[in-house]
Design a protein around this motif. Structure first.
Motif, PDB file in Angstrom:
ATOM      1  N   ARG A 178      62.845  67.692  40.998  1.00  0.00           N
ATOM      2  CA  ARG A 178      61.472  67.684  40.479  1.00  0.00           C
ATOM      3  C   ARG A 178      61.232  66.454  39.611  1.00  0.00           C
ATOM      4  O   ARG A 178      60.113  65.928  39.552  1.00  0.00           O
ATOM      5  N   TYR A 179      62.278  65.991  38.919  1.00  0.00           N
ATOM      6  CA  TYR A 179      62.115  64.802  38.095  1.00  0.00           C
ATOM      7  C   TYR A 179      61.922  63.560  38.964  1.00  0.00           C
ATOM      8  O   TYR A 179      61.141  62.663  38.630  1.00  0.00           O
ATOM      9  N   ALA A 180      62.639  63.503  40.066  1.00  0.00           N
ATOM     10  CA  ALA A 180      62.455  62.380  40.985  1.00  0.00           C
ATOM     11  C   ALA A 180      61.034  62.383  41.530  1.00  0.00           C
ATOM     12  O   ALA A 180      60.387  61.331  41.628  1.00  0.00           O
ATOM     13  N   ALA A 181      60.531  63.564  41.884  1.00  0.00           N
ATOM     14  CA  ALA A 181      59.173  63.657  42.410  1.00  0.00           C
ATOM     15  C   ALA A 181      58.152  63.265  41.351  1.00  0.00           C
ATOM     16  O   ALA A 181      57.196  62.539  41.637  1.00  0.00           O
ATOM     17  N   ASP A 182      58.345  63.726  40.106  1.00  0.00           N
ATOM     18  CA  ASP A 182      57.425  63.372  39.024  1.00  0.00           C
ATOM     19  C   ASP A 182      57.371  61.869  38.818  1.00  0.00           C
ATOM     20  O   ASP A 182      56.296  61.279  38.674  1.00  0.00           O
ATOM     21  N   LEU A 237      58.314  59.363  40.922  1.00  0.00           N
ATOM     22  CA  LEU A 237      57.803  58.623  42.062  1.00  0.00           C
ATOM     23  C   LEU A 237      56.316  58.850  42.281  1.00  0.00           C
ATOM     24  O   LEU A 237      55.627  57.990  42.845  1.00  0.00           O
ATOM     25  N   SER A 238      55.804  59.997  41.840  1.00  0.00           N
ATOM     26  CA  SER A 238      54.385  60.270  42.053  1.00  0.00           C
ATOM     27  C   SER A 238      53.499  59.417  41.162  1.00  0.00           C
ATOM     28  O   SER A 238      52.299  59.305  41.397  1.00  0.00           O
ATOM     29  N   THR A 239      54.069  58.793  40.128  1.00  0.00           N
ATOM     30  CA  THR A 239      53.280  57.966  39.224  1.00  0.00           C
ATOM     31  C   THR A 239      53.158  56.528  39.700  1.00  0.00           C
ATOM     32  O   THR A 239      52.303  55.795  39.220  1.00  0.00           O
ATOM     33  N   SER A 240      54.006  56.117  40.608  1.00  0.00           N
ATOM     34  CA  SER A 240      53.997  54.731  41.072  1.00  0.00           C
ATOM     35  C   SER A 240      54.731  54.640  42.393  1.00  0.00           C
ATOM     36  O   SER A 240      55.549  55.487  42.719  1.00  0.00           O
ATOM     37  N   THR A 241      54.430  53.602  43.139  1.00  0.00           N
ATOM     38  CA  THR A 241      55.049  53.455  44.450  1.00  0.00           C
ATOM     39  C   THR A 241      56.022  52.287  44.525  1.00  0.00           C
ATOM     40  O   THR A 241      56.542  51.995  45.587  1.00  0.00           O
ATOM     41  N   THR A 242      56.257  51.607  43.403  1.00  0.00           N
ATOM     42  CA  THR A 242      57.168  50.467  43.420  1.00  0.00           C
ATOM     43  C   THR A 242      58.033  50.457  42.166  1.00  0.00           C
ATOM     44  O   THR A 242      57.674  51.022  41.132  1.00  0.00           O
ATOM     45  N   GLY A 243      59.178  49.793  42.271  1.00  0.00           N
ATOM     46  CA  GLY A 243      60.018  49.553  41.104  1.00  0.00           C
ATOM     47  C   GLY A 243      60.522  50.802  40.428  1.00  0.00           C
ATOM     48  O   GLY A 243      60.464  50.909  39.202  1.00  0.00           O
ATOM     49  N   VAL A 244      61.068  51.740  41.214  1.00  0.00           N
ATOM     50  CA  VAL A 244      61.530  52.988  40.623  1.00  0.00           C
ATOM     51  C   VAL A 244      62.789  53.486  41.340  1.00  0.00           C
ATOM     52  O   VAL A 244      62.935  53.334  42.550  1.00  0.00           O
ATOM     53  N   GLY A 245      63.709  54.056  40.560  1.00  0.00           N
ATOM     54  CA  GLY A 245      64.938  54.587  41.141  1.00  0.00           C
ATOM     55  C   GLY A 245      65.404  55.830  40.410  1.00  0.00           C
ATOM     56  O   GLY A 245      65.054  56.053  39.243  1.00  0.00           O
ATOM     57  N   TYR A 246      66.185  56.649  41.098  1.00  0.00           N
ATOM     58  CA  TYR A 246      66.743  57.873  40.517  1.00  0.00           C
ATOM     59  C   TYR A 246      68.142  58.040  41.099  1.00  0.00           C
ATOM     60  O   TYR A 246      68.282  58.276  42.305  1.00  0.00           O
ATOM     61  N   LEU A 247      69.157  57.879  40.259  1.00  0.00           N
ATOM     62  CA  LEU A 247      70.540  57.958  40.721  1.00  0.00           C
ATOM     63  C   LEU A 247      71.332  58.953  39.870  1.00  0.00           C
ATOM     64  O   LEU A 247      71.068  59.122  38.688  1.00  0.00           O
TER      65      LEU A 247
END
Length: 218
Positions: A89-93, A95-105
């Motif tokens: 859910r955190y990854a979805a939150d 990524l839903s705010t922006s479409t570029t320059g984001v990662g979740y590892l």
């Protein structure tokens, strides 16, 4: 590349700082809580933020909430979020705010230094990097969504897109040609009702559809 690190573990924070400084990054600040992160971003205006999901005082979602604030106030700053566990859910939150320059590892991914650094550079350059374990869990949770229209191979391709892989990277992983990957991606766009007018933006929109449809409902 000017970077701010937010991590409450002293050892991990020091380790990340040393790793980045020896591989061409400039660590402008390394802090241990969400308030420190926001203050450091405002002061240093970094190109990249690396933030833990859970930080003091409650160790629940302070880090991700601070990352979302950074996204809103300084959208040009790339963000890499680190987590001990898969919390899709955190990854979805994020990524839903922006479409570029984001990662979740996941933090385990840091152990493979080459992959971690490549992911950081990709995110800093405006791409995405989503942990394969997050992708796997989202696929398991997927039920009765537009993704049901996709074939098994198309779901594989979309999952690899969510990880941030290029067409060439997907082709290498699946041992197919790049032209075959391009055909699968075009089919994904069609089945997810993403028109050609969206241009390259469709790639990220497809990943967002994947995340949104697989996220748990409350």
């Amino acid at each position: 590349m000017r970077t701010v690190i937010a991590e409450d573990s002293v050892l991990l924070r020091a380790g990340l700082t040393k790793l980045l400084e020896t591989t061409g990054f400039e660590v402008a600040a390394a802090v241990d809580d969400a308030a420190g992160l926001l203050a450091a971003v405002e002061r240093h205006r970094p190109e990249l933020v690396i933030a833990d999901v859970r930080m003091p005082p409650t160790f629940t979602d302070e880090g991700i909430r601070a990352a979302l604030v950074v996204r809103r106030q300084w959208p040009e700053v790339a963000i890499m979020v680190l987590s001990q566990y898969v919390e899709e859910r955190y990854a979805a939150d994020l990524l839903s705010t922006s479409t570029t320059g984001v990662g979740y590892l996941l933090k385990d991914r840091i152990a493979d230094v080459d992959i971690f650094l490549e992911s950081l550079r990709r995110v800093a350059a405006g791409g995405t990097a989503l942990d394969p374990e997050v992708v796997a869990q989202l696929l398991v949770r997927r039920q009765n969504t537009p993704l049901d229209r996709l074939t098994g191979r198309e779901r594989e391709v979309l999952g690899l897109m969510a990880e941030g892989r290029s067409n060439a990277g997907i082709a290498e992983k699946l041992v197919v040609s790049e032209s075959a990957v391009a055909k699968h991606i075009n089919s994904i766009f069609t089945k997810l009702d993403l028109p050609a007018s969206e241009g390259d933006h469709r790639r990220v929109l497809a990943v967002l559809r994947f995340l949104e449809s697989a996220s748990p409902t409350v």
